[in-house]
Design a protein around this motif. Structure first.
Motif, PDB file in Angstrom:
ATOM      1  N   TRP A  93      47.128  34.764  25.452  1.00 50.06           N
ATOM      2  CA  TRP A  93      46.761  33.853  26.523  1.00 50.06           C
ATOM      3  C   TRP A  93      45.375  34.205  27.026  1.00 50.06           C
ATOM      4  O   TRP A  93      45.047  35.366  27.235  1.00 50.06           O
ATOM      5  CB  TRP A  93      47.764  33.957  27.675  1.00 50.06           C
ATOM      6  CG  TRP A  93      49.168  33.617  27.295  1.00 50.06           C
ATOM      7  CD1 TRP A  93      50.203  34.493  27.104  1.00 50.06           C
ATOM      8  CD2 TRP A  93      49.695  32.316  27.034  1.00 50.06           C
ATOM      9  NE1 TRP A  93      51.345  33.823  26.738  1.00 50.06           N
ATOM     10  CE2 TRP A  93      51.067  32.478  26.694  1.00 50.06           C
ATOM     11  CE3 TRP A  93      49.154  31.027  27.046  1.00 50.06           C
ATOM     12  CZ2 TRP A  93      51.888  31.404  26.390  1.00 50.06           C
ATOM     13  CZ3 TRP A  93      49.979  29.960  26.740  1.00 50.06           C
ATOM     14  CH2 TRP A  93      51.328  30.147  26.412  1.00 50.06           C
ATOM     15  N   VAL A  94      44.516  33.204  27.241  1.00 50.82           N
ATOM     16  CA  VAL A  94      43.147  33.464  27.673  1.00 50.82           C
ATOM     17  C   VAL A  94      42.851  32.886  29.045  1.00 50.82           C
ATOM     18  O   VAL A  94      41.885  33.274  29.690  1.00 50.82           O
ATOM     19  CB  VAL A  94      42.114  32.908  26.659  1.00 50.82           C
ATOM     20  CG1 VAL A  94      42.246  33.618  25.341  1.00 50.82           C
ATOM     21  CG2 VAL A  94      42.265  31.405  26.476  1.00 50.82           C
TER      22      VAL A  94
ATOM     23  N   CYS B  61      46.008  28.212  28.453  1.00 52.87           N
ATOM     24  CA  CYS B  61      45.277  28.278  27.183  1.00 52.87           C
ATOM     25  C   CYS B  61      45.622  29.539  26.409  1.00 52.87           C
ATOM     26  O   CYS B  61      45.767  30.613  26.991  1.00 52.87           O
ATOM     27  CB  CYS B  61      43.765  28.301  27.436  1.00 52.87           C
ATOM     28  SG  CYS B  61      43.122  26.905  28.357  1.00 52.87           S
ATOM     29  N   HIS B  62      45.718  29.399  25.111  1.00 54.42           N
ATOM     30  CA  HIS B  62      45.785  30.551  24.217  1.00 54.42           C
ATOM     31  C   HIS B  62      44.733  30.344  23.127  1.00 54.42           C
ATOM     32  O   HIS B  62      43.991  29.355  23.145  1.00 54.42           O
ATOM     33  CB  HIS B  62      47.187  30.730  23.629  1.00 54.42           C
ATOM     34  CG  HIS B  62      47.741  29.498  22.994  1.00 54.42           C
ATOM     35  ND1 HIS B  62      47.411  29.084  21.726  1.00 54.42           N
ATOM     36  CD2 HIS B  62      48.601  28.566  23.464  1.00 54.42           C
ATOM     37  CE1 HIS B  62      48.046  27.978  21.431  1.00 54.42           C
ATOM     38  NE2 HIS B  62      48.777  27.628  22.467  1.00 54.42           N
TER      39      HIS B  62
ATOM     40  N   ASP C 186      38.603  27.829  26.524  1.00 54.66           N
ATOM     41  CA  ASP C 186      38.495  28.937  27.473  1.00 54.66           C
ATOM     42  C   ASP C 186      39.224  28.625  28.777  1.00 54.66           C
ATOM     43  O   ASP C 186      39.714  29.520  29.451  1.00 54.66           O
ATOM     44  CB  ASP C 186      37.027  29.231  27.789  1.00 54.66           C
ATOM     45  CG  ASP C 186      36.280  29.770  26.587  1.00 54.66           C
ATOM     46  OD1 ASP C 186      36.860  30.588  25.856  1.00 54.66           O
ATOM     47  OD2 ASP C 186      35.125  29.367  26.366  1.00 54.66           O
ATOM     48  N   SER C 187      39.241  27.339  29.153  1.00 56.66           N
ATOM     49  CA  SER C 187      39.876  26.961  30.411  1.00 56.66           C
ATOM     50  C   SER C 187      40.191  25.471  30.405  1.00 56.66           C
ATOM     51  O   SER C 187      39.619  24.702  29.624  1.00 56.66           O
ATOM     52  CB  SER C 187      38.979  27.299  31.608  1.00 56.66           C
ATOM     53  OG  SER C 187      37.766  26.572  31.554  1.00 56.66           O
ATOM     54  N   VAL C 188      41.109  25.079  31.293  1.00 59.48           N
ATOM     55  CA  VAL C 188      41.456  23.673  31.453  1.00 59.48           C
ATOM     56  C   VAL C 188      41.584  23.360  32.936  1.00 59.48           C
ATOM     57  O   VAL C 188      41.864  24.245  33.750  1.00 59.48           O
ATOM     58  CB  VAL C 188      42.781  23.297  30.737  1.00 59.48           C
ATOM     59  CG1 VAL C 188      42.650  23.436  29.241  1.00 59.48           C
ATOM     60  CG2 VAL C 188      43.946  24.122  31.265  1.00 59.48           C
ATOM     61  N   VAL C 189      41.380  22.087  33.294  1.00 58.14           N
ATOM     62  CA  VAL C 189      41.684  21.590  34.633  1.00 58.14           C
ATOM     63  C   VAL C 189      42.540  20.344  34.468  1.00 58.14           C
ATOM     64  O   VAL C 189      42.411  19.604  33.488  1.00 58.14           O
ATOM     65  CB  VAL C 189      40.419  21.281  35.455  1.00 58.14           C
ATOM     66  CG1 VAL C 189      39.635  22.548  35.743  1.00 58.14           C
ATOM     67  CG2 VAL C 189      39.546  20.255  34.748  1.00 58.14           C
ATOM     68  N   LEU C 190      43.424  20.106  35.438  1.00 62.28           N
ATOM     69  CA  LEU C 190      44.324  18.966  35.409  1.00 62.28           C
ATOM     70  C   LEU C 190      43.982  18.014  36.547  1.00 62.28           C
ATOM     71  O   LEU C 190      43.589  18.456  37.639  1.00 62.28           O
ATOM     72  CB  LEU C 190      45.780  19.407  35.554  1.00 62.28           C
ATOM     73  CG  LEU C 190      46.450  20.076  34.348  1.00 62.28           C
ATOM     74  CD1 LEU C 190      45.956  21.503  34.165  1.00 62.28           C
ATOM     75  CD2 LEU C 190      47.968  20.079  34.510  1.00 62.28           C
ATOM     76  N   SER C 191      44.149  16.717  36.287  1.00 58.39           N
ATOM     77  CA  SER C 191      44.015  15.745  37.364  1.00 58.39           C
ATOM     78  C   SER C 191      45.170  15.927  38.340  1.00 58.39           C
ATOM     79  O   SER C 191      46.149  16.627  38.048  1.00 58.39           O
ATOM     80  CB  SER C 191      43.997  14.325  36.810  1.00 58.39           C
ATOM     81  OG  SER C 191      45.230  14.021  36.159  1.00 58.39           O
TER      82      SER C 191
ATOM     83  N   ALA D 185      41.183  18.148  31.238  1.00 55.50           N
ATOM     84  CA  ALA D 185      39.872  18.430  30.662  1.00 55.50           C
ATOM     85  C   ALA D 185      39.846  19.890  30.220  1.00 55.50           C
ATOM     86  O   ALA D 185      40.283  20.775  30.946  1.00 55.50           O
ATOM     87  CB  ALA D 185      38.762  18.168  31.674  1.00 55.50           C
ATOM     88  N   SER D 186      39.349  20.126  29.017  1.00 58.64           N
ATOM     89  CA  SER D 186      39.288  21.478  28.464  1.00 58.64           C
ATOM     90  C   SER D 186      37.846  21.799  28.085  1.00 58.64           C
ATOM     91  O   SER D 186      37.034  20.905  27.835  1.00 58.64           O
ATOM     92  CB  SER D 186      40.183  21.597  27.232  1.00 58.64           C
ATOM     93  OG  SER D 186      39.737  20.721  26.203  1.00 58.64           O
ATOM     94  N   VAL D 187      37.553  23.098  28.031  1.00 56.15           N
ATOM     95  CA  VAL D 187      36.206  23.513  27.648  1.00 56.15           C
ATOM     96  C   VAL D 187      36.288  24.796  26.825  1.00 56.15           C
ATOM     97  O   VAL D 187      37.139  25.657  27.069  1.00 56.15           O
ATOM     98  CB  VAL D 187      35.310  23.724  28.896  1.00 56.15           C
ATOM     99  CG1 VAL D 187      35.829  24.851  29.778  1.00 56.15           C
ATOM    100  CG2 VAL D 187      33.873  23.979  28.495  1.00 56.15           C
ATOM    101  N   TYR D 188      35.430  24.881  25.813  1.00 61.89           N
ATOM    102  CA  TYR D 188      35.263  26.088  24.998  1.00 61.89           C
ATOM    103  C   TYR D 188      33.779  26.420  25.030  1.00 61.89           C
ATOM    104  O   TYR D 188      32.941  25.610  24.637  1.00 61.89           O
ATOM    105  CB  TYR D 188      35.751  25.849  23.574  1.00 61.89           C
ATOM    106  CG  TYR D 188      35.563  27.033  22.648  1.00 61.89           C
ATOM    107  CD1 TYR D 188      36.010  28.297  23.011  1.00 61.89           C
ATOM    108  CD2 TYR D 188      34.952  26.879  21.405  1.00 61.89           C
ATOM    109  CE1 TYR D 188      35.850  29.378  22.166  1.00 61.89           C
ATOM    110  CE2 TYR D 188      34.796  27.953  20.551  1.00 61.89           C
ATOM    111  CZ  TYR D 188      35.247  29.204  20.935  1.00 61.89           C
ATOM    112  OH  TYR D 188      35.083  30.286  20.090  1.00 61.89           O
ATOM    113  N   ALA D 189      33.442  27.615  25.515  1.00 61.02           N
ATOM    114  CA  ALA D 189      32.065  27.975  25.856  1.00 61.02           C
ATOM    115  C   ALA D 189      31.026  27.673  24.774  1.00 61.02           C
ATOM    116  O   ALA D 189      29.985  27.077  25.066  1.00 61.02           O
ATOM    117  CB  ALA D 189      31.998  29.449  26.263  1.00 61.02           C
TER     118      ALA D 189
END
Length: 222
Positions: A74-75, A90-91, A114-119, A126-130
């Protein structure tokens, strides 16, 4: 949100739940906890362990509701939607999305993030990978991919949805803030008037104003 419960996480791998008014100890969650989060209404706690375990707990009693296994490394997360209907974590091979009340798995988002946010209602994620310098938009009910949000030239540091989930704001290390349409993935606006990286963003409750912090100041945008 009402302050009726306090949660503390220790290096001994436990999470303790306390009564917010009296300080009385309610329960100890023997979770070997790595990441942990409260739902906004305090009814649920989600936790991940350094191994492959995710657990959902009753936020009032500390009782274990569900345990999930099979994912390792898990990250980030878990993170609840504002209404508590969804939580995600996230993993290294993707992101798992669960029902916030029952713990049933809803969807798996494939890819490294790397991280996510939820409405607020969990219908958009929405997810992001650096290394990608872009965000990805997903349907939180089905796990279907919607669009890549491309335009930033450096790492995306923070993201937030408007209350209705129709727009997403992203702040990047390229010192810009971008506003996105969550139905199409189109960039609505690019705010460039920053001399430093904007560390945080927030929409007003009705979504009409975006607050951006940077250089010890707060800017308000329509």
């Amino acid at each position: 949100a009402d302050g009726s419960r306090i949660m503390s996480k220790s290096d001994d791998g436990t999470v303790r739940l306390w009564e917010g008014k009296t300080g009385a100890h309610i329960a100890t969650l023997e979770a070997g906890t790595f990441f942990v989060d409260f739902s906004v209404d305090g009814s649920r706690i989600a936790s991940t362990s350094p191994g492959d375990t995710m657990q959902l707990w009753d936020g009032s009693t500390g009782a274990r509701i569900a345990t999930f296994q099979g994912r390792s490394n898990w990250v980030d997360g878990p993170t609840f939607s504002l209404d508590g209907s969804r939580f995600a974590a996230c993993h290294k091979k993707g992101t798992e999305v669960w029902d916030g009340k029952t713990g049933a798995r809803i969807a798996t988002l494939d890819g490294r993030f790397d991280s996510v946010v939820l409405s607020a209602d969990g219908s958009r994620i929405a997810s992001v990978y650096a290394p990608d310098h872009k965000a990805q938009l997903w349907n939180g009910n089905t796990g279907d991919y919607i669009a890549a949000l491309e335009g930033h030239s450096k790492y995306i540091r923070s993201m937030t949805f408007s209350a209705g989930g129709s727009r997403l704001a992203s702040a990047s290390c390229d010192k810009t803030v971008r506003l996105w349409n969550c139905e199409t993935g189109a960039c609505i606006a690019n705010i460039t008037r920053h001399s430093d990286v904007p560390p945080s963003l927030a929409f007003s409750a009705d979504g009409s104003i975006l607050a951006v912090t940077y250089d010890r100041m707060v800017q308000l945008w329509d």
